[in-house]
Design an enzyme around this catalytic site. Structure first.
Site, PDB file in Angstrom:
ATOM      1  N   LYS A 100       0.684  -0.999  -0.707  1.00 28.19           N
ATOM      2  CA  LYS A 100       0.355  -0.085  -0.368  1.00 28.19           C
ATOM      3  C   LYS A 100       0.746   1.476  -0.001  1.00 28.19           C
ATOM      4  CE  LYS A 100      -2.041  -1.326   3.920  1.00 28.19           C
ATOM      5  NZ  LYS A 100      -1.447  -1.707   4.356  1.00 28.19           N
ATOM      6  N   ARG A 157      -9.569   0.403   8.759  1.00 29.26           N
ATOM      7  CA  ARG A 157      -8.933  -0.803   8.738  1.00 29.26           C
ATOM      8  C   ARG A 157      -9.878  -1.969   9.766  1.00 29.26           C
ATOM      9  NH1 ARG A 157      -3.152   0.579   8.577  1.00 29.26           N
ATOM     10  NH2 ARG A 157      -1.834  -1.330   9.685  1.00 29.26           N
ATOM     11  N   ARG A 209      11.498  -4.980   5.381  1.00 26.55           N
ATOM     12  CA  ARG A 209      11.528  -4.253   4.771  1.00 26.55           C
ATOM     13  C   ARG A 209      12.577  -2.627   5.741  1.00 26.55           C
ATOM     14  NH1 ARG A 209       5.555  -1.413   5.026  1.00 26.55           N
ATOM     15  NH2 ARG A 209       5.984  -2.626   7.156  1.00 26.55           N
ATOM     16  N   ARG A 216      11.302  -0.316  11.055  1.00 27.08           N
ATOM     17  CA  ARG A 216      10.585   0.430  11.542  1.00 27.08           C
ATOM     18  C   ARG A 216      10.168  -1.016  12.912  1.00 27.08           C
ATOM     19  NH1 ARG A 216       4.791   0.903   8.195  1.00 27.08           N
ATOM     20  NH2 ARG A 216       4.245  -0.268  10.315  1.00 27.08           N
ATOM     21  N   ARG A 247       0.156  -7.926  14.056  1.00 22.61           N
ATOM     22  CA  ARG A 247      -0.745  -7.563  13.120  1.00 22.61           C
ATOM     23  C   ARG A 247      -0.918  -8.260  11.736  1.00 22.61           C
ATOM     24  NH1 ARG A 247       4.885  -4.378  11.459  1.00 22.61           N
ATOM     25  NH2 ARG A 247       3.297  -3.584  10.010  1.00 22.61           N
TER      26      ARG A 247
END
Ligand code: AMP
Length: 215
Positions: free
Chosen positions: A13, A88, A127, A160, A171
């Site tokens: 996204k 969400r 990531r 992160r 998550r």
């Protein structure tokens, strides 16, 4: 163009939102980015959000709906926006519909980026984000030319806080339980456009561009 990018954490996204925002000259509105900025500023709202974010849980609906209500009224959002990471859950989606119907500007389309679970895991653990320009890399799938350095601006790449194994798994569970029901929600409104979110990044951008042009 009033749109939502829907997808699990790691579905792309952020990456696709940035490309589309540039192409269509509308802002990418990421509740994750707004919340991280609030945490970094040390504001009261940031302090409230941090505990949930560190645990991989959702921040309260009240906080994120408030952030979105303010953000979409800003000048740069007059021609539309790409919501990334919001809504969400069903309560947030209903609040958004109510908010937009009061403005007489309903949502026009929702693009779902569909990525298999195994690939999401690989993307999230690998990531890395540039501290200066926000460019996103993946140490397994799309590494930078020099380790820990952004190809575009030479900024430092960081991981992160919530991209650690335990929080990632939480998550993904939260996505499955609370966010994925939005697929049926937007299907019922005939607003859902599903794209396969794997493979060549620019091919996905082109497919998403076609959807946006059709709205
Ligand atoms: P993201 O950058 O979209 O992956 O979001 C990072 C974290 O911010 C999430 O794991 C949540 O803790 C929080 N967050 C972002 N967007 C929302 C939202 N719409 N509702 C609740 N929490 C959110």
């Amino acid at each position: 163009m009033r749109t939502v990018l829907l997808g699990a954490p790691g579905s792309g996204k952020g990456t696709q939102g940035a490309v589309l925002a540039k192409k269509f000259n509308i802002p990418q509105v990421s509740t994750g980015d707004l919340l991280r900025a609030a945490v970094a500023s040390g504001s009261e709202l940031g302090k409230q959000a941090k505990t949930a974010m560190d645990a991989g849980a959702l921040v309260s609906d009240e906080i994120v709906i408030g952030l979105i209500a303010e953000r979409i009224l800003e000048d740069d959002a007059k021609q539309g926006y790409i919501l990334d990471g919001f809504p969400r859950n069903i309560a947030q989606a209903e609040a958004l519909d109510t908010m937009l119907s009061k403005l007489g500007q309903p949502l026009q389309g929702v693009v779902l980026l569909d990525v298999p679970f195994e690939e999401l895991l690989q993307r999230l653990t690998g990531r890395r984000t540039c501290r200066d320009c926000g460019a996103i890399y993946n140490i397994h799938l799309s590494p930078p030319n020099t380790a820990d350095k952004c190809d575009a601006c030479a900024g430092e790449l960081f991981q992160r806080d919530d991209d650690n194994a335990e929080t990632i798994s939480k998550r993904l569970t939260v996505y499955q339980d609370q966010t994925s029901p939005l697929i049926a929600f937007y299907q019922q409104q005939s607003k859902l456009h599903t794209l396969i979110g794997t493979g060549d990044v620019s091919a996905i951008s082109n497919a998403a561009t076609d959807v946006f042009n059709s709205l």
